[in-house]
Design a protein around this motif. Structure first.
Motif, PDB file in Angstrom:
ATOM      1  N   CYS A 199      46.108 -15.019  18.210  1.00 57.77           N
ATOM      2  CA  CYS A 199      45.870 -13.846  19.054  1.00 57.77           C
ATOM      3  C   CYS A 199      46.470 -14.016  20.443  1.00 57.77           C
ATOM      4  O   CYS A 199      46.378 -15.082  21.046  1.00 57.77           O
ATOM      5  CB  CYS A 199      44.372 -13.580  19.182  1.00 57.77           C
ATOM      6  N   VAL A 200      47.068 -12.959  20.933  1.00 59.19           N
ATOM      7  CA  VAL A 200      47.658 -12.964  22.267  1.00 59.19           C
ATOM      8  C   VAL A 200      47.091 -11.785  23.053  1.00 59.19           C
ATOM      9  O   VAL A 200      47.056 -10.657  22.564  1.00 59.19           O
ATOM     10  CB  VAL A 200      49.199 -12.829  22.183  1.00 59.19           C
ATOM     11  N   ASP A 221      43.892 -12.212  37.135  1.00 54.48           N
ATOM     12  CA  ASP A 221      42.805 -12.925  36.455  1.00 54.48           C
ATOM     13  C   ASP A 221      43.077 -13.081  34.965  1.00 54.48           C
ATOM     14  O   ASP A 221      42.245 -13.554  34.219  1.00 54.48           O
ATOM     15  CB  ASP A 221      41.476 -12.195  36.662  1.00 54.48           C
ATOM     16  N   GLY A 222      44.271 -12.648  34.527  1.00 55.89           N
ATOM     17  CA  GLY A 222      44.567 -12.622  33.110  1.00 55.89           C
ATOM     18  C   GLY A 222      44.508 -13.978  32.455  1.00 55.89           C
ATOM     19  O   GLY A 222      44.108 -14.111  31.312  1.00 55.89           O
ATOM     20  N   LYS A 223      44.898 -15.030  33.185  1.00 54.12           N
ATOM     21  CA  LYS A 223      45.010 -16.345  32.567  1.00 54.12           C
ATOM     22  C   LYS A 223      43.674 -16.894  32.082  1.00 54.12           C
ATOM     23  O   LYS A 223      43.630 -17.734  31.219  1.00 54.12           O
ATOM     24  CB  LYS A 223      45.658 -17.325  33.553  1.00 54.12           C
ATOM     25  N   GLU A 224      42.592 -16.373  32.682  1.00 52.12           N
ATOM     26  CA  GLU A 224      41.306 -16.875  32.215  1.00 52.12           C
ATOM     27  C   GLU A 224      40.547 -15.786  31.448  1.00 52.12           C
ATOM     28  O   GLU A 224      39.344 -15.824  31.314  1.00 52.12           O
ATOM     29  CB  GLU A 224      40.477 -17.382  33.389  1.00 52.12           C
ATOM     30  N   ALA A 225      41.306 -14.821  30.955  1.00 51.41           N
ATOM     31  CA  ALA A 225      40.672 -13.671  30.317  1.00 51.41           C
ATOM     32  C   ALA A 225      39.917 -14.045  29.042  1.00 51.41           C
ATOM     33  O   ALA A 225      38.824 -13.574  28.812  1.00 51.41           O
ATOM     34  CB  ALA A 225      41.697 -12.604  30.005  1.00 51.41           C
ATOM     35  N   ALA A 229      42.746 -17.721  23.584  1.00 50.55           N
ATOM     36  CA  ALA A 229      43.799 -16.728  23.327  1.00 50.55           C
ATOM     37  C   ALA A 229      44.919 -16.999  24.318  1.00 50.55           C
ATOM     38  O   ALA A 229      44.683 -17.295  25.477  1.00 50.55           O
ATOM     39  CB  ALA A 229      43.281 -15.314  23.520  1.00 50.55           C
ATOM     40  N   VAL A 230      46.131 -16.912  23.831  1.00 49.17           N
ATOM     41  CA  VAL A 230      47.268 -17.051  24.734  1.00 49.17           C
ATOM     42  C   VAL A 230      47.361 -15.768  25.554  1.00 49.17           C
ATOM     43  O   VAL A 230      47.154 -14.681  25.039  1.00 49.17           O
ATOM     44  CB  VAL A 230      48.552 -17.244  23.907  1.00 49.17           C
TER      45      VAL A 230
END
Ligand SMILES: [Mg+2]
Length: 250
Positions: A199-200, A221-225, A229-230
């Motif tokens: 999943c991405v 904040d996407g990197k720790e969403a 998941a990548v």
């Protein structure tokens, strides 16, 4: 592209890539979500609701069900096909998105001996079909999983039924072989709970998105969403994160 439901008897060992369509295959800067949001709001108002109540319910249904229409059908007994005609069907998509050669090349470079490519949308098939056609990638998508508005009990993301039916329609039985990209955190989380293998979460860099009518900053904040998941900010990064599925000499 086959938008109609595929035969459920199809069985194929290749992994399936499920691509979310809206705000994933095209940029959220197209403002399609906002235009759709205005039409949905107008639809609520047309049911006799005050402006404020319409906004409240729109947000509530989106948050609760993942789709405003789900709440409209459940609590207001509206006809989903009428909704589709007045909301999605009236969007001037030809003025909002255009053919995307970079996306086309990306999809062309997926090695079809290693994976099949399906679209997956929380809209009706006509909307998906229009978008894919305008982007110029409809011939590269094997089929589309969509909300079947002709059935009052249709399922939608992030309901588990929607993902199960996606697997049935695409003829895949092993969830680990399902690749999935979506701009909605909830939709990615739901796929992960069902054991979908790769999943991405697509967090388009530097843009604002609208979820349930409320602007939300994404990207920073996407990197720790999501755990496990990548997270990517540009679609071309799929060449790296799903490198095993791409032709090597592109
Ligand atoms: Mg989306």
């Amino acid at each position: 592209m086959t938008v109609e439901l595929a035969q459920e008897s199809i069985v194929d060992d290749r992994p399936v890539i499920f691509l979310d369509i809206d705000n994933t295959l095209y940029s959220a800067s197209s403002q399609i979500s906002q235009a759709m949001g205005k039409r949905i709001h107008a639809y609520f108002v047309s049911l006799g609701l005050e402006e404020e109540r319409a906004s409240e319910l729109h947000h509530k249904y989106y948050t609760e069900y993942g789709l405003a229409l789900r709440g409209l059908v459940r609590h207001h007994e509206i006809d989903p096909l009428d909704f589709d005609k007045k909301c999605d069907g009236s969007l001037p998509l030809e003025d909002m998105i255009k053919p995307d050669p970079i996306l086309r090349k990306l999809l062309q470079d997926i090695d079809r001996s290693k994976a099949r490519v399906w679209g997956l949308t929380n809209a009706y098939k006509s909307h998906a079909s229009r978008v894919l056609s305008i982007l110029g990638v409809d011939d590269l998508i094997e089929g589309v999983i969509y909300c079947d508005y002709s059935d009052p009990n249709f399922s939608c993301k992030p309901e588990p039924d929607f993902y199960h039916s996606a697997m049935r329609k695409a003829g895949i039985t092993d969830p680990k072989k399902c690749y999935f990209i979506d701009d909605s955190r909830n939709n990615v989380a739901a796929a992960q709970r069902l054991g979908w293998g790769r999943c991405v979460h697509f967090c388009e860099q530097g843009l604002e998105t609208v979820e349930g009518g409320k602007p939300k900053r994404i990207g920073a904040d996407g990197k720790e969403a999501l755990q496990d998941a990548v997270v990517i900010g540009r679609l071309v990064e799929l060449r790296t994160v799903w490198s095993e599925l791409f032709v090597k000499d592109s």
